[in-house]
Write an enzyme that holds these catalytic residues in place. Structure first.
Site, mmCIF file in Angstrom:
data_model
loop_
_atom_site.group_PDB
_atom_site.id
_atom_site.type_symbol
_atom_site.label_atom_id
_atom_site.label_comp_id
_atom_site.label_asym_id
_atom_site.label_seq_id
_atom_site.Cartn_x
_atom_site.Cartn_y
_atom_site.Cartn_z
ATOM 1 C CE1 TYR A 35 12.718 31.729 5.994
ATOM 2 C CE2 TYR A 35 12.971 29.362 5.730
ATOM 3 C CZ TYR A 35 12.714 30.614 5.188
ATOM 4 O OH TYR A 35 12.436 30.730 3.858
ATOM 5 N NE ARG A 74 -6.599 -0.162 11.180
ATOM 6 C CZ ARG A 74 -5.400 -0.358 10.632
ATOM 7 N NH1 ARG A 74 -4.443 0.541 10.783
ATOM 8 N NH2 ARG A 74 -5.146 -1.457 9.951
ATOM 9 C CG MET A 109 9.751 23.701 0.780
ATOM 10 S SD MET A 109 8.751 24.702 -0.327
ATOM 11 C CE MET A 109 7.669 25.537 0.803
ATOM 12 C CE LYS A 127 -0.360 -0.387 5.044
ATOM 13 N NZ LYS A 127 -1.227 -0.847 6.150
HETATM 14 C C1 LIG Z 1 -0.503 -1.877 6.803
HETATM 15 C C2 LIG Z 1 -1.107 -3.182 7.166
HETATM 16 C C3 LIG Z 1 -0.302 -4.332 7.266
HETATM 17 C C4 LIG Z 1 1.199 -4.291 7.194
HETATM 18 O O1 LIG Z 1 1.686 -3.761 8.402
HETATM 19 P P1 LIG Z 1 3.250 -3.722 8.753
HETATM 20 O O2 LIG Z 1 3.297 -3.288 10.165
HETATM 21 O O3 LIG Z 1 3.848 -2.706 7.822
HETATM 22 O O4 LIG Z 1 3.804 -5.063 8.498
HETATM 23 C C5 LIG Z 1 -0.933 -5.554 7.466
HETATM 24 N N1 LIG Z 1 -2.287 -5.635 7.596
HETATM 25 C C6 LIG Z 1 -3.079 -4.548 7.538
HETATM 26 C C7 LIG Z 1 -4.541 -4.702 7.708
HETATM 27 C C8 LIG Z 1 -2.519 -3.280 7.341
HETATM 28 O O5 LIG Z 1 -3.310 -2.210 7.322
#
Ligand SMILES: *Cc1c(COP(=O)(O)O)cnc(C)c1O
Length: 380
Positions: free
Chosen positions: A261, A140, A309, A41
């Protein structure tokens, strides 16, 4: 330390696909006979999902997880059909037909996602594949285990949805002894008991390093593939990322001179400073103002003043006068400074540093095979 030459770029991000492949093998061996998938992802945590997934395909990985439908489309366009792509966040209403026609497997996380997918299946007149997420205690995403029980008893659900995976997500796998791990496992087992025969998955990277009780049929590592140990003792992984930034200018400042800055930094004595061509627009956290460091020849060169930046300033007074010149590169992530160290100093986690690095770096992909005996941290 040798620097990588990147003409016309101020920063150079080196991504070691061979290290990612080696990390995949390490996890796959650990969790066998369970299957090892890969979470790619957010463009493979910022490292390039097409390149990363292609490297993992070569290691035999056939199951990928993304968060969103658009990521699934881009991934399939890159690696072709023949792999299974799960969409972790499920679908936004109206996206079901596109998902079904592409053959992706949505993770159904809520009653409304389930209802929309069932309606799409009725329109198609065939059962559509899906994963079902159970919330075992992270609060979640996912349905309660009891609802999974009700679905299992619903005969029209079975006609409409072909369940490929029952999954849950664990909240505390970075702490192996945390009592939530066992509690979540127990709740997940309850859900599984309603759906015998459906393959199950619970482990992210951290879970892959817990006991086999957590591995079930399929594990879903992300961050560990990219070399970040999900637990302190999971240090068998190869670092994947190096980041170097070019010195734009070197200057000597007298005592009392303000730097950057707000003049947050004032030289207490004469200092030699170098300005690097990297800033918060390149994902280098502004929280590292007056806190983090760059490295050169094993020497820590502290950041002086606020991060801008597109640039930041480091104190190179500790280096010999000819140790570094304008145009040279210094290390920000690499053998001297891990992603975890940077994240710790910035008050965040390596995941956030990686996913925010952005598009402005020159990206160099290397792919060097690792044998079992090769030392970690040694890169081309
Ligand atoms: C992002 C995610 C993972 C992977 O998590 P890591 O800690 O990067 O290994 C696995 N399962 C779900 C549902 C996730 O959202």
């Amino acid at each position: 330390m040798a620097t990588t030459i990147c003409p016309s770029y101020s920063t150079c991000l080196t991504i070691d696909l061979g290290a990612i492949r080696a990390n995949y093998r390490t996890i796959a061996e650990r969790i066998a006979p369970a299957e090892c998938g890969a979470v790619v992802k957010a463009d493979a945590y910022g490292l390039g999902a097409a390149k990363v997934a292609s490297a993992l395909l070569a290691e035999g990985c056939r199951t990928f997880f993304v968060a969103q439908l658009t990521e699934a489309v881009a991934l399939q366009d890159a690696i072709g059909i023949g792999s299974t792509i799960f969409i972790l966040n499920g679908l936004d209403p109206g996206c079901e037909a596109m998902c079904a026609s592409r053959g992706f497997i949505p993770v159904l996380n809520s009653l409304s996602q389930i209802e929309h997918w069932r309606a799409t299946a009725r329109q198609h007149g065939i059962p559509l594949p899906a994963a079902l997420q159970v919330d075992s205690g992270m609060s979640r995403l996912g349905i309660d285990p009891e609802i999974a029980g009700a679905l299992a008893a619903d005969r029209s659900f079975k006609r409409e949805v072909s369940l490929r995976l029952l999954m849950t997500h664990l909240a505390c796998t970075d702490e192996p002894a945390h009592p939530a791990n066992a509690a979540q496992l127990a709740r997940f087992q309850t859900a599984r008991s309603y759906m015998p025969g459906v393959p199950a998955s619970a482990a992210n990277s951290g879970g892959s390093f817990l006991s086999p009780d957590f591995h079930f049929d399929l594990v879903r590592p992300g961050i560990a593939l990219f070399g970040v140990p999900p637990q302190p003792d999971a240090s068998v992984l190869h670092p994947v990322v190096r980041l170097a930034a070019r010195v734009l200018q070197i200057r000597d400042v007298p005592a009392g001179e303000g730097v950057g800055y707000g003049h947050d930094y004032i030289a207490r004595e004469p200092r030699r400073l170098a300005t690097l061509g990297i800033g918060y627009a390149d994902g280098w956290p502004r929280h590292l103002s007056d806190a983090g460091a760059a490295w050169h020849n094993g020497m820590r060169l502290p950041i002086a003043g606020r991060i801008s930046m597109d640039s930041l300033t480091i104190d190179i007074s500790a280096l010999a006068a000819d140790a570094i010149s304008e145009g040279d590169f210094v290390e920000l992530v690499g053998p001297s400074q891990s992603l975890e160290q940077v994240a710790g100093e910035a008050g965040t986690i390596a995941y956030e540093i990686l996913t925010r690095l952005g598009r402005r770096h020159q990206r160099i992909y290397v792919d060097r095979d690792r044998t079992e005996n090769s030392a970690s941290g040694v890169n081309p």
